[in-house]
Design a protein around this motif. Sequence first.
Motif, mmCIF file in Angstrom:
data_model
loop_
_atom_site.group_PDB
_atom_site.id
_atom_site.type_symbol
_atom_site.label_atom_id
_atom_site.label_comp_id
_atom_site.label_asym_id
_atom_site.label_seq_id
_atom_site.Cartn_x
_atom_site.Cartn_y
_atom_site.Cartn_z
ATOM 1 N N HIS A 189 30.884 38.354 29.494
ATOM 2 C CA HIS A 189 30.157 37.309 30.195
ATOM 3 C C HIS A 189 31.153 36.657 31.142
ATOM 4 O O HIS A 189 32.343 36.900 31.062
ATOM 5 N N ASP A 190 30.642 35.804 32.011
ATOM 6 C CA ASP A 190 31.499 35.251 33.038
ATOM 7 C C ASP A 190 31.750 33.754 32.828
ATOM 8 O O ASP A 190 31.156 33.146 31.951
ATOM 9 N N THR A 199 35.849 35.010 41.871
ATOM 10 C CA THR A 199 36.820 36.098 41.849
ATOM 11 C C THR A 199 36.608 36.945 40.609
ATOM 12 O O THR A 199 36.268 36.423 39.549
ATOM 13 N N VAL A 200 36.832 38.232 40.746
ATOM 14 C CA VAL A 200 36.847 39.082 39.569
ATOM 15 C C VAL A 200 38.274 39.119 39.038
ATOM 16 O O VAL A 200 39.203 39.442 39.783
ATOM 17 N N VAL A 201 38.438 38.739 37.790
ATOM 18 C CA VAL A 201 39.751 38.788 37.169
ATOM 19 C C VAL A 201 39.753 39.917 36.150
ATOM 20 O O VAL A 201 39.016 39.877 35.166
ATOM 21 N N VAL A 202 40.566 40.913 36.420
ATOM 22 C CA VAL A 202 40.713 42.032 35.502
ATOM 23 C C VAL A 202 41.982 41.796 34.707
ATOM 24 O O VAL A 202 43.009 41.415 35.267
ATOM 25 N N SER A 203 41.925 41.977 33.387
ATOM 26 C CA SER A 203 43.134 41.797 32.593
ATOM 27 C C SER A 203 43.412 43.044 31.778
ATOM 28 O O SER A 203 42.527 43.859 31.544
ATOM 29 N N GLY A 204 44.651 43.162 31.353
ATOM 30 C CA GLY A 204 45.073 44.324 30.598
ATOM 31 C C GLY A 204 46.586 44.389 30.614
ATOM 32 O O GLY A 204 47.243 43.364 30.669
ATOM 33 N N VAL A 205 47.124 45.589 30.544
ATOM 34 C CA VAL A 205 48.571 45.758 30.567
ATOM 35 C C VAL A 205 48.938 46.444 31.873
ATOM 36 O O VAL A 205 48.376 47.489 32.209
ATOM 37 N N CYS A 206 49.880 45.834 32.599
ATOM 38 C CA CYS A 206 50.168 46.328 33.944
ATOM 39 C C CYS A 206 51.019 47.598 33.897
ATOM 40 O O CYS A 206 51.612 47.934 32.872
ATOM 41 N N HIS A 228 41.844 39.854 41.298
ATOM 42 C CA HIS A 228 43.156 39.795 40.648
ATOM 43 C C HIS A 228 43.219 40.656 39.396
ATOM 44 O O HIS A 228 42.216 40.851 38.717
ATOM 45 N N THR A 243 45.599 40.512 35.926
ATOM 46 C CA THR A 243 46.638 39.787 35.200
ATOM 47 C C THR A 243 47.109 40.619 34.031
ATOM 48 O O THR A 243 46.304 41.209 33.306
ATOM 49 N N HIS A 245 47.319 50.248 36.079
ATOM 50 C CA HIS A 245 47.215 49.271 35.001
ATOM 51 C C HIS A 245 46.234 49.757 33.935
ATOM 52 O O HIS A 245 45.314 50.520 34.235
ATOM 53 N N ARG A 246 46.435 49.300 32.707
ATOM 54 C CA ARG A 246 45.462 49.605 31.662
ATOM 55 C C ARG A 246 44.491 48.432 31.559
ATOM 56 O O ARG A 246 44.873 47.329 31.205
ATOM 57 N N ASN A 282 39.732 44.175 30.230
ATOM 58 C CA ASN A 282 38.630 43.252 30.439
ATOM 59 C C ASN A 282 38.446 42.960 31.921
ATOM 60 O O ASN A 282 39.400 42.971 32.677
ATOM 61 N N THR A 332 36.248 40.036 34.215
ATOM 62 C CA THR A 332 35.378 38.875 34.191
ATOM 63 C C THR A 332 35.272 38.285 35.587
ATOM 64 O O THR A 332 36.240 38.296 36.328
#
Lengths: 145, 145
Positions: free
Chosen positions: A95-96, A133-140, B97, B99, B127-128, B131, B133
């Motif tokens: 969800h956002d 903004t779309v924020v993608v997270s994970g391991v770089c 972005h 992160t 990147h892996r 998520n 959002t």
Amino acid sequence: MEPTSTPADVDAVLVSRLRGAGLRVTPQRLALHRLIASSNRHLTAEALLREAAQELPGLALPTVYSTLELFAELGVVRRVAAPGAARYDTDPTPHDHFTCVRCGQLYDLDTSAGRAAARRAAEGAGHRVENATVVVSGVCAGCLA
Amino acid sequence: MEPTSTPADVDAVLVSRLRGAGLRVTPQRLALHRLIASSNRHLTAEALLREAAQELPGLALPTVYSTLELFAELGVVRRVAAPGAARYDTDPTPHDHFTCVRCGQLYDLDTSAGRAAARRAAEGAGHRVENATVVVSGVCAGCLA
DNA sequence: GTGCCTGCAAAGGTTTTGCAGATTA
DNA sequence: TAATCTGCAAAACCTTTGCAGGCAC
């Protein structure tokens, strides 16, 4: 729509996750988990401490932090960086979010249909939108190497 | 594709914004603005201080913070909350972005086509992804009232 | 009983605030 | 000259760490 989870259901989820990871079930973990699950707000560590004060009089802030970090590793909560203090999101489903640039409050947006839908959802909730903004997270890539 | 902005162009933008707001043009503001504009990395306040150390030997960290806050108000940079320290984004155009949950680094994603495209862009950069959002920001209904 | 968890205290790092002196307009 | 900005110091804040005692298993 499914029936709301009972406290017992909520506890059962945590217990099975803890057991599965070889970790202990403690009153603090159960109580904090119930508080987080029952409030759909996005609490800071300190707010959670205040909420839990009645039930767990001796609770200390470092314990809240370590418990929240543990919950995050178990996938029970998600830590969301926010100006001021980090906030913890209970909802594991996609969800956002809407963040207020003035007060720092974090709100769930009841959509996961994309940027435009998220904007509309925020506007529908009465917020004034300045950015999406779309924020993608994970391991770089650097950390993977 | 347009030609890259020259340092003089970059300065001119800042000067006109400062003048328009009735604020002063100082060497610190010009130098910090050039550094931010020239590096497409997402600097923390302390990293920016280090970058500027050669050019502005006496620069102090509180000055960097106040200048960054000023730039944010002028719309020259955008402050992005990140675990550890806040990072400042130079690019005012809409973009997304990535992160890193491990090192906290923030990367631009060269897309604004939506959630799925942002995921693919992050994966394409090595990147892996864990998520994705949509984060909408602005002023919330409570603060507007 | 063993080992993990809690609570406490303290420290680390980031960010903000207040004031004297220098600088811009 | 007058108002603002910088630099410095200190404080406030959030978060993490280390250790002694208590509790779950």
